[in-house]
Design an enzyme around this catalytic site. Structure first.
Site, PDB file in Angstrom:
ATOM      1  N   LEU A 156       0.698  -1.127   0.031  1.00 18.68           N
ATOM      2  CA  LEU A 156       0.173  -0.212  -0.156  1.00 18.68           C
ATOM      3  C   LEU A 156       0.953   1.353  -0.101  1.00 18.68           C
ATOM      4  O   LEU A 156       2.116   1.260   0.382  1.00 18.68           O
ATOM      5  CB  LEU A 156      -0.989  -0.153   1.134  1.00 18.68           C
ATOM      6  CG  LEU A 156      -0.285   0.210   2.703  1.00 18.68           C
ATOM      7  CD1 LEU A 156       0.190   1.369   2.925  1.00 18.68           C
ATOM      8  CD2 LEU A 156      -1.393  -0.395   3.663  1.00 18.68           C
ATOM      9  N   TYR A 257       9.698  11.525 -10.915  1.00 24.33           N
ATOM     10  CA  TYR A 257       9.738  13.307 -10.639  1.00 24.33           C
ATOM     11  C   TYR A 257      10.943  13.947 -10.116  1.00 24.33           C
ATOM     12  O   TYR A 257      11.174  13.078  -8.682  1.00 24.33           O
ATOM     13  CB  TYR A 257       8.370  13.542 -10.043  1.00 24.33           C
ATOM     14  CG  TYR A 257       7.188  13.405 -10.846  1.00 24.33           C
ATOM     15  CD1 TYR A 257       6.735  14.456 -11.743  1.00 24.33           C
ATOM     16  CD2 TYR A 257       6.556  12.316 -10.513  1.00 24.33           C
ATOM     17  CE1 TYR A 257       5.783  14.488 -12.234  1.00 24.33           C
ATOM     18  CE2 TYR A 257       5.155  12.390 -11.298  1.00 24.33           C
ATOM     19  CZ  TYR A 257       4.865  13.037 -12.202  1.00 24.33           C
ATOM     20  OH  TYR A 257       3.842  13.082 -12.852  1.00 24.33           O
ATOM     21  N   CYS A 266       9.362   4.256   4.391  1.00 20.93           N
ATOM     22  CA  CYS A 266       9.694   2.706   3.894  1.00 20.93           C
ATOM     23  C   CYS A 266      10.871   3.028   2.813  1.00 20.93           C
ATOM     24  O   CYS A 266      11.717   2.209   3.110  1.00 20.93           O
ATOM     25  CB  CYS A 266       8.547   2.473   2.745  1.00 20.93           C
ATOM     26  SG  CYS A 266       7.309   1.630   3.971  1.00 20.93           S
TER      27      CYS A 266
END
Ligand SMILES: NC(=O)c1ccc[n+]([C@@H]2O[C@H](COP(=O)([O-])OP(=O)(O)OC[C@H]3O[C@@H](n4cnc5c(N)ncnc54)[C@H](O)[C@@H]3O)[C@@H](O)[C@H]2O)c1
Length: 440
Positions: A156, A257, A266
């Site tokens: 997620l 980007y 993470c």
């Protein structure tokens, strides 16, 4: 199916909400008693779009409960999911103390056969250590209870966690036996309707897949940041370059980007942890070291641009910052690039006036004791009277600001766009001094 989730943080709560939403009976457990007390009252400790409503609804329907007792969590559970944190240890490797503490308590308290699923991001070999931890305690108790440990990393994205969980791109499961595979297929069947998304593999490959995904994404960002620094020196515009390469389907537009570096709970820790794992196995992962080094350097970029503009004189300046969280749609401040900028500014004798729609409180508590850091409810209030404004997180509300108002209300109309979201032409037309990442 009755499932218990150990650790009620981002991953535990989102998994608990998602699995109860499809009809499973979920018990979310955490050792943090205050967190559990709040959750029982419906107070959700994190900001994640859609999470609160989903938790409330499933609690109301009786499919979601909270406990701080491991014995309660184990009572009647067919599956136990470990979703506790794996923060970086001093040397950068993953700190497994929380995961292994859970394994120990499972061994101490287990009464019936159980499938243990490790959802925390853990180095290769950890599921084996979890199994050993459980077995050791069972042996001490003189019991022989059937259990199996499976790997099921979570993919997620904070800020879009609910939709990622409800509509996953893939579900990775690493299993040692068919029994675990069958159970995990049953568990995830409601998320696997549209087409086959469940990829079943061996445990070690599953554990490594999570690190491979995060390091691949972090590498893309660091490469773009590296290119932006080259662009700046050779007089090219990295945004043209980005569009130029993104149009190649082998490269694609996502995740290329340039900006003020990646943060969060993470990427930084997972890049470091994989590098440590490689090193422990006798391999020097040079690319991973470079990805981290480039990112650490890039986090200083907005400060360097400010220093350059003010020719090193930042003492006594007031700098406004828009966006504090490590990315939009979350209040997570872990390893946020904004923290690097704020600390550097305070160190240089400047003061900071910040705005963030969700993370202001979290940032204020992290920076407690720093009188030179103040948060404002309104972004224009934060910018009023400032010597410069730095955009650090690209929340949607910052995308089309009133540049005329900024020009009039700031002491010095200087803008650093740390995420390249504004058009240099449009901003400069107002007489504002504008700097971005890798753009002329
Ligand atoms: N946050 C993300 O976006 C994300 C995405 C994918 C994977 N992950 C991984 O999932 C894991 C959890 O991450 P998170 O962001 O949810 O962490 P978190 O810090 O938000 O939550 C962890 C929770 O575990 C609890 N805990 C610690 N030890 C415990 C124990 N012994 N028993 C019960 N509870 C205990 C803590 O009190 C805390 O509430 C990490 O390994 C992380 O790398 C995180």
């Amino acid at each position: 199916m009755r499932i218990s989730i150990i650790g009620s943080g981002y991953v535990g709560l989102v998994s608990g909400a998602g699995l109860s939403e499809v009809g499973h009976h979920i018990v979310c457990m955490d050792i943090d008693q205050a967190r559990i007390d709040n959750l029982r009252k419906g107070i959700v400790p994190i900001f994640e779009p859609g999470l609160e409503d989903m938790l409330h609804e499933n609690m109301r329907q009786g499919r979601l409960e909270f406990t701080s007792s491991m014995a309660d969590a184990l009572d009647g559970a067919r599956v136990l999911i470990i979703a506790v944190g794996t923060p970086p240890d001093e040397d950068g490797s993953a700190d497994l103390s929380h995961v292994l503490a859970v394994a120990r308590s499972i061994g101490e308290l287990i009464e019936k056969p159980l499938v243990v699923v490790v959802k925390s991001t853990v180095p290769v070999g950890t599921c084996e250590k979890v199994a050993e931890g459980i077995a050791r305690e069972l042996e001490r108790r003189g019991l022989d209870i059937n259990f199996t440990v499976a790997s099921n990393p979570e993919f997620l994205k904070e800020g879009a966690a609910i939709s990622d969980f409800m509509k996953p791109d893939r579900i990775i499961v690493g299993v040692e036996n068919e029994e675990a595979e069958v159970l995990l297929r049953e568990l995830y069947a409601p998320f696997n309707r549209n087409h086959e998304k469940l990829l079943c593999m061996d445990v070690r490959s599953s554990e490594l897949t999570k690190y491979a995904a995060n390091t691949m994404l972090a590498t893309k960002i660091s490469l773009m940041n590296e290119l932006s620094n080259v662009a700046e020196r050779v007089g090219a515009d990295i945004e043209h370059v980005r569009n130029g390469i993104g149009s190649d389907p082998r490269i694609g537009y996502s995740f290329i980007y340039p900006g003020a570096g990646y943060g969060g709970s993470c990427f930084p820790k997972d890049v470091r942890a994989l590098e440590r794992t490689a090193s422990q196995h006798g391999y020097q992962a040079e690319l991973l070291k470079a990805v981290e080094a480039v990112n650490n350097r890039q986090k200083h970029k907005p400060f360097e641009l400010l220093e350059r503009h003010f020719e090193g004189h930042l003492h006594g300046r007031q700098v406004a910052i828009w966006g504090l969280s490590f990315k939009p749609n979350t209040n997570d401040m872990r390893e946020a690039p904004s923290l690097v900028l704020i600390r550097a500014l305070i160190e240089a004798g400047a003061s900071v006036r910040a705005h963030d729609p969700e993370a202001a409180q979290e940032a204020a508590s992290l920076l407690q004791g720093h009188e030179d850091f103040e948060v404002f409810d309104d972004p224009y209030q934060a910018a009023a009277g400032a010597d410069a404004l730095v955009l650090m997180t690209e929340w949607k509300l910052y995308w089309a600001p009133d540049f005329d108002l900024l020009y009039e209300s700031m002491k010095n109309a200087v803008i650093i766009d740390g995420r390249n979201i504004w058009s240099p032409k449009i901003v400069r037309r107002r007489g504002i001094s504008y700097y971005a990442i890798g753009r002329p």
